[in-house]
Design an enzyme around this catalytic site. Structure first.
Site, PDB file in Angstrom:
ATOM      1  N   GLU A 209       0.778  -1.243   0.000  1.00 10.10           N
ATOM      2  CA  GLU A 209       0.000   0.000   0.000  1.00 10.10           C
ATOM      3  C   GLU A 209       0.810   1.293   0.000  1.00 10.10           C
ATOM      4  OE1 GLU A 209      -2.995  -0.425   3.083  1.00 10.10           O
ATOM      5  OE2 GLU A 209      -4.193  -1.734   1.826  1.00 10.10           O
TER       6      GLU A 209
HETATM    7  C1  BMA Z   1      -4.962  -3.526   4.745  1.00 12.61           C
HETATM    8  C2  BMA Z   1      -3.638  -4.062   5.179  1.00 12.61           C
HETATM    9  C3  BMA Z   1      -3.246  -3.773   6.568  1.00 12.61           C
HETATM   10  C4  BMA Z   1      -4.389  -3.502   7.470  1.00 12.61           C
HETATM   11  C5  BMA Z   1      -5.692  -3.945   6.906  1.00 12.61           C
HETATM   12  C6  BMA Z   1      -6.873  -3.648   7.768  1.00 12.61           C
HETATM   13  O1  BMA Z   1      -4.929  -2.447   3.936  1.00 12.61           O
HETATM   14  O2  BMA Z   1      -2.665  -3.876   4.242  1.00 12.61           O
HETATM   15  O3  BMA Z   1      -2.306  -2.753   6.625  1.00 12.61           O
HETATM   16  O4  BMA Z   1      -4.162  -4.098   8.674  1.00 12.61           O
HETATM   17  O5  BMA Z   1      -5.869  -3.324   5.697  1.00 12.61           O
HETATM   18  O6  BMA Z   1      -7.085  -2.283   7.951  1.00 12.61           O
END
Ligand code: BMA
Length: 865
Positions: free
Chosen positions: A462
Site C-alpha cells: 500500500e
Molecule cells: C490492509 C492491510 C493492513 C491492514 C488492513 C486492515 O490495507 O494492508 O495494513 O491491517 O488493511 O485495515
C-alpha cells in the site's frame, strides 16, 4: 481433508550438511549454539536463563519477571522493555575436530535488531537488520577451551529516536502506535529494518522485541564448501524442463581439480556433472541439464505437488567436500499482466493454464516469532489447503517467513505472493539504509528462490496507493516541495530500481510487482488494471451488497471484522466486567478503536436484528463476517475471467484480538473460515437475484476438464413447503463462469413473500459423487422471517470423538455448536439445516460422552434475537 504430515523434514539449519558430516570426513561441520544462554538488562547485574532462538519478552515471561503480555491490559505495562538494552551470553567449547578445520565461521540466521556481537570480548559484528543473515569468520578469535559469546542488543527505540529528531520532516507510518509506546508522535519504525507490526498495527499490540530470533551456529570447513545452490528453471513444459544449476562454491585456496554434480536423489540418476578448477574465494558456475517429461508441480486443486530431490555434490580428491539437497517442484509460472480490451490483466499462469487465485492475506502468527511451533505452521498451511485455497499473500508489515512455511506451501500447493517487508509507510531509503535494504533483498530472494510456491515478489504493501491516493504526496508538497522530491526519489530508488534489480539478478524468471495494490507507475490503483485492495465495504462504510458490484482484475485485499468467539474471549478477558465490546480490556484488544466497534454494530443492525446479549453478539458478528466475505468471494469468482484472484484479509492473528481474521489466535475457525471452505471449492454454485428481477444461478469451475451435472434449484418456505423446483442437465466448461439457470423471480416465488423463503441450489456431478449446494436469501437477514426451530441431537462415538446428528423441524440458519472450554474441533460449523432434515457433524474432542451430552451448546440465528 489433508492431515498433518508427521514425517515432514525438520526445518533447521542442520540440514543435509550435518547429516552427511558423520559419514564424510571432509564435509563442513556445524554446531548449533542453542544451549547455556543467559540474559540480563544491560544496566543491571542479574542474569537469568534464556532460550535461544527467542526474544526478550518470552525470556522475561519464562523467568516470571513479566506476566503474559496478551492477557487483559498487560501489554500496557510492558512498554519499558523496548527502551532497555539487553545482553545475551553463552559459552561454548568446540571439539578438536572442529578446531582443526581451516575455516571456522559463526552464522546468525537472524538477529533482532541492533546487535553488537562479541566473541571473547572482541567485537566481531554490528548487526542492524532483523531480516538479514550474518556470517563472521571467527577462527582467529577462538580459544581451544571455553569461548564466550556475548550479544548486546541496543534498544531499537533509543537507537532510532535521534534519527527521527534530526529530520525536518517525518516519514509517514500510519500504523505505528508511537503513543501507546510512550514516545508521543515519534514514529521510529521506519528507521529500523525490523518487522513493522512489532510497533503496533490495526490488529496488533505494540510489543517491540529484541533477541536472537533465529538459530545461531558455528560452521567449520576445509578447502571448499557449497555457498549456494540455485535450481533455476529456465523453461518448463510437459515435454521438458530446461534447468540451470547455478552454484556458488567458496574455496580457501586454489584447487586444481574438483568435481561438481547434480543428482536426482530418488533414482540416483546424475543429471549434470563437471570437473572444475577453483580459485581462492567465491566461484560461480552453471550446470545446465534437462528433464524429459517432467512431473509437474501444481497448485492445490489442480494436480499433484510433485517435488524432485536434487542433490548437489562437491567432490575434491574423491572425497565429498560438501553436499546439499533441494526439494524442487518443476513448473512454469508467469504473472500475466497484459493490456486487454478492459485494461490490464493480472493473473497467474501455471504450466500454461490461467489459475484463479483463491486465498487470503497472511500476517505473522505471533508477536513473539520464535515460539511459533512447526505444528502451528503445519496447521496454518493446512487450514489454507483444506479450505481449497491456492494462494497466501505474505504481507509486507511482517517477516520473510521461516523456511518451513515455504516447504509446507510447496508440499500443499499454496502459491505465495511474497511482499518485501514494507507496509503503509515511507522509508528513508538512501545511502547505507538503501544498501541495507538491497542486502536484505538479496538474502531473502536467494533463500527462497528454489521454492515452487513463490509466485511473485512485490515491493510493498500500500505504499504506492498511500503516496498517490491517501494524500501523502500532496501533504509533503504543501509542507515543502523539496521534501516531496527527496521522499519520492527514495521511494523510486527503493521500489522501482533496487528491489526489481535484485529480483532480476537473483531470480530472473520471477515476476516483480512494485506494490500492492498497483496499476501504473504514475498513479494509484484502480479497478481495471492490476490488483486492488477493496475496503469501501468496512473502512468506507459502504453496504455489503457493494461486493456484488465492485470489480477488479485481482482482489488482493478486502475484509470484514469480528471478535473471537466467546471461549477465546474468555482466555484473554476472563472477568465478567470485560464482557462488553467497549470495556477497557476488549477495547485494548480492538486496535481499530471505537470506530471499528461502531462499524461492526452498524453493519450488524443494518443486516441482522439486535442480538440479545454479549455472547449472542459475538456469534452474530461471526455470521455477519462470514456472510459478508462469502458474498465477496462468490462475486469475485462469478466475475472470472475479468477477475482472476480473491485474497481476503486475513488468514490469521498474531494475538487475541478483534480483527478481520477468519481464524483466531488460538486457531479456532470463525464462521468465515467454514464459509470459505464452501465458497472456494473447485466448483461454485452461486445463486443471485439481479436488479431486473431475474433469479439466476451461476456456476464457476476451476477444473481443467469440463464435466456434466444435474442442477436442481428449489424455492422453499422456511417451514418446509417446496414452492418450486427446477431440474436441468448442465455441462460445465473447464475454467469457466457461466449462468446455467435463470428465471423471473416472481415466477419462482409462486406468490410467496421473499421474507418467507430461501433458494436452495444443488449441483450434482461426477455421477452423483459430489454435491455442490448453496442457500440464498432474497432479503436482508433481518427481514427473513426465521421461524422458531426445534433442533434435536443424537450422539454416536467415533474414533477421536463423536458423530453428532442434528435434526431441525424448520430451516435453521448458521447452526453453531460448541463444547465450552474443551479443546474440540468440528468437521463443520455455522451450517444451515434444511426444514425437516438432518446434518451430521464430527466433533473431535477428549470429552467423554456424558459430559459432551451436557456441555454441547447448539445455537441457531433465530435463537439469538
Ligand atoms: C490492509 C492491510 C493492513 C491492514 C488492513 C486492515 O490495507 O494492508 O495494513 O491491517 O488493511 O485495515
Amino acid at each position: 481433508m489433508k492431515k498433518p504430515n508427521l514425517n515432514l523434514k525438520r526445518a533447521s539449519v542442520l540440514t543435509s550438511t550435518l547429516l552427511c558430516s558423520a559419514l564424510l570426513i571432509a564435509a563442513p561441520l556445524r554446531r548449533e549454539l542453542n544451549e547455556g544462554w543467559k540474559f540480563k538488562q544491560a544496566r543491571l547485574n542479574n542474569w537469568y536463563p534464556a532460550t535461544v532462538p527467542g526474544v526478550v519478552h518470552t525470556d522475561l515471561m519464562d523467568n516470571k519477571i513479566i506476566e503474559d503480555p496478551f492477557f487483559r491490559l498487560n501489554e500496557r505495562s510492558m512498554q519499558w522493555i523496548d527502551k532497555e538494552d539487553w545482553v545475551y551470553q553463552t559459552t561454548f567449547h568446540l571439539t578438536p575436530e572442529m578446531m582443526e578445520r581451516q575455516n571456522i565461521e559463526l552464522v546468525f540466521k537472524g538477529l533482532d535488531t541492533y546487535a553488537d556481537v562479541y566473541l571473547n570480548e572482541k567485537k566481531i559484528l554490528e548487526a542492524n537488520n532483523m531480516f538479514r543473515e550474518w556470517r563472521v569468520v571467527i577462527k582467529p578469535h577462538l580459544e581451544a577451551g571455553e569461548n564466550v559469546l556475548k550479544i548486546y542488543f541496543h534498544s531499537p527505540i533509543k537507537v532510532d529516536i535521534p534519527k527521527c529528531d534530526a529530520l525536518p520532516y517525518q516519514y509517514e507510518a500510519s500504523n505505528d502506535q508511537s503513543e501507546n509506546g510512550g514516545v508521543f508522535n515519534k514514529k521510529v519504525s521506519v528507521f529500523a529494518r525490523k518487522a513493522g507490526y512489532h510497533y503496533g498495527w490495526d490488529w496488533g499490540p505494540r510489543l517491540v522485541t529484541s533477541g536472537i530470533w533465529r538459530p545461531v551456529y558455528v560452521e567449520a570447513w576445509d578447502d571448499a564448501r557449497l555457498n549456494d545452490v540455485f535450481i533455476r528453471q529456465q523453461e518448463v513444459n510437459k515435454n521438458c524442463a530446461t534447468i540451470l544449476g547455478e552454484i556458488e562454491i567458496l574455496a580457501d585456496k586454489e584447487i586444481e581439480k574438483a568435481n561438481i554434480s547434480i543428482t536426482e536423489a530418488s533414482s540416483g540418476r546424475v543429471l549434470a556433472g563437471q570437473s572444475v578448477s577453483l580459485k581462492k574465494g567465491m566461484n560461480k558456475m552453471s550446470l545446465p541439464f534437462s528433464i524429459r517429461n517432467p512431473k509437474l508441480w501444481w497448485s492445490n486443486g489442480l494436480g499433484e505437488q510433485y517435488l524432485y530431490d536434487f542433490r548437489t555434490d562437491l567432490t575434491i580428491d574423491n572425497r565429498t567436500a560438501d553436499t546439499q539437497t533441494k526439494k524442487v517442484g518443476l513448473r512454469s509460472l508467469k504473472i500475466i499482466n497484459q493490456p486487454d480490451k478492459d485494461g490490464k490483466t493480472f493473473y497467474v499462469e501455471l504450466n500454461g493454464v490461467p489459475v484463479f487465485a483463491k486465498g487470503a492475506n497472511y500476517i505473522p502468527q505471533d508477536n513473539f516469532l520464535p515460539r511459533v511451533t512447526r505444528e502451528q505452521y503445519e496447521k496454518t498451511i493446512l487450514d489454507a489447503a483444506n479450505v481449497h485455497m491456492n494462494m497466501l499473500r505474505i504481507w509486507g508489515g511482517g517477516i520473510y517467513e521461516e523456511d518451513v512455511f515455504y516447504e509446507l506451501c510447496d508440499r500443499y500447493g499454496i502459491l505465495v505472493w511474497q511482499d518485501f517487508m514494507f507496509a503503509c509507510s515511507l522509508y528513508p531509503a538512501e545511502g547505507e539504509l538503501l544498501e541495507n535494504i538491497r542486502q536484505e533483498a538479496i538474502d531473502n530472494v536467494k533463500r527462497l528462490r528454489n521454492h515452487a510456491c513463490i509466485a511473485l515478489w512485490c515491493g510493498n504493501n500500500e505504499c504506492n496507493d498511500a503516496w498517490f491516493n491517501w494524500g501523502w504526496q500532496k501533504r509533503y508538497k504543501k509542507q515543502n516541495p523539496e521534501y516531496e522530491q527527496i521522499i519520492w526519489k527514495q521511494f523510486n530508488d527503493q521500489y522501482n530500481v533496487t528491489l526489481p534489480q535484485v529480483v532480476k539478478e537473483y531470480a530472473p524468471e520471477s515476476f516483480y510487482w512494485p506494490s500492492s495494490p498497483f496499476a501504473r507507475y504514475d498513479g494509484g490503483s484502480d479497478d481495471h488494471n492490476g490488483d486492488r485492495h477493496y475496503w469501501e465495504v468496512w473502512h468506507g462504510k459502504k453496504p455489503i451488497e457493494m461486493y456484488n458490484k465492485e470489480r477488479s482484475r485481482f482482489f488482493s485485499e478486502y475484509g470484514f471484522q469480528s471478535f473471537p468467539e466467546f471461549e477465546s474471549v474468555k482466555r484473554y478477558a476472563p472477568c465478567e466486567e470485560d464482557w462488553n465490546i467497549y470495556s477497557e480490556v476488549m477495547m485494548s484488544h480492538q486496535r481499530g478503536g471505537a470506530h471499528a466497534n461502531e462499524l461492526i454494530e452498524t453493519y450488524l443492525l443494518n443486516e441482522y436484528r439486535k442480538p440479545r446479549d454479549f455472547e449472542a453478539f459475538l456469534y452474530m458478528n461471526h455470521v455477519l463476517q462470514g456472510d459478508a466475505i462469502k458474498t465477496a468471494i462468490e462475486a469475485h469468482r462469478r466475475d472470472m475471467p475479468y477477475c482472476m484472484g480473491t485474497l481476503f484479509w486475513q488468514h490469521n492473528d498474531c494475538w487475541p484480538v478483534a480483527s478481520w481474521a477468519s481464524r483466531d489466535y488460538y486457531g479456532r475457525w470463525k464462521a468465515q473460515h467454514y464459509f470459505t471452505r464452501k465458497a472456494y471449492r473447485d466448483i461454485l454454485v452461486s445463486p443471485i437475484a439481479d436488479e431486473s428481477g431475474i433469479l439466476k444461478v451461476q456456476v464457476v469451475s476451476d477444473r481443467l476438464k469440463s464435466c456434466g451435472g444435474k442442477l436442481e434449484v428449489s424455492v422453499i418456505k422456511l417451514t418446509g413447503e417446496v414452492l418450486n423446483q427446477y431440474n436441468r442437465n448442465v455441462k460445465i466448461d473447464a475454467n469457466s463462469s457461466r449462468t446455467l439457470f435463470s428465471i423471473p423471480l416472481e415466477e419462482a416465488l409462486n406468490g410467496a413473500r421473499k421474507e418467507d423463503v430461501f433458494v436452495h441450489a444443488v449441483l450434482s456431478t461426477d455421477k452423483g459423487k459430489n454435491d455442490y449446494a448453496n442457500n440464498y436469501f432474497l432479503v436482508k437477514q433481518k427481514e427473513v422471517n426465521y421461524p422458531h426451530v426445534m433442533i434435536t441431537k443424537s450422539i454416536q462415538p467415533i474414533e477421536d470423538g463423536f458423530e453428532v446428528t442434528l435434526n431441525s423441524d424448520n430451516f435453521a440458519r448458521a447452526v453453531f455448536i460448541a463444547t465450552g472450554d474443551a479443546n474440540s474441533s468440528f468437521s463443520d460449523n455455522y451450517f444451515d439445516i434444511l426444514p425437516g432434515s438432518s446434518v451430521k457433524v464430527e466433533v473431535y474432542t477428549d470429552l467423554p460422552q456424558n459430559v459432551l451430552e451436557k456441555q454441547l451448546k447448539i445455537v441457531s440465528l433465530s435463537d439469538e434475537y
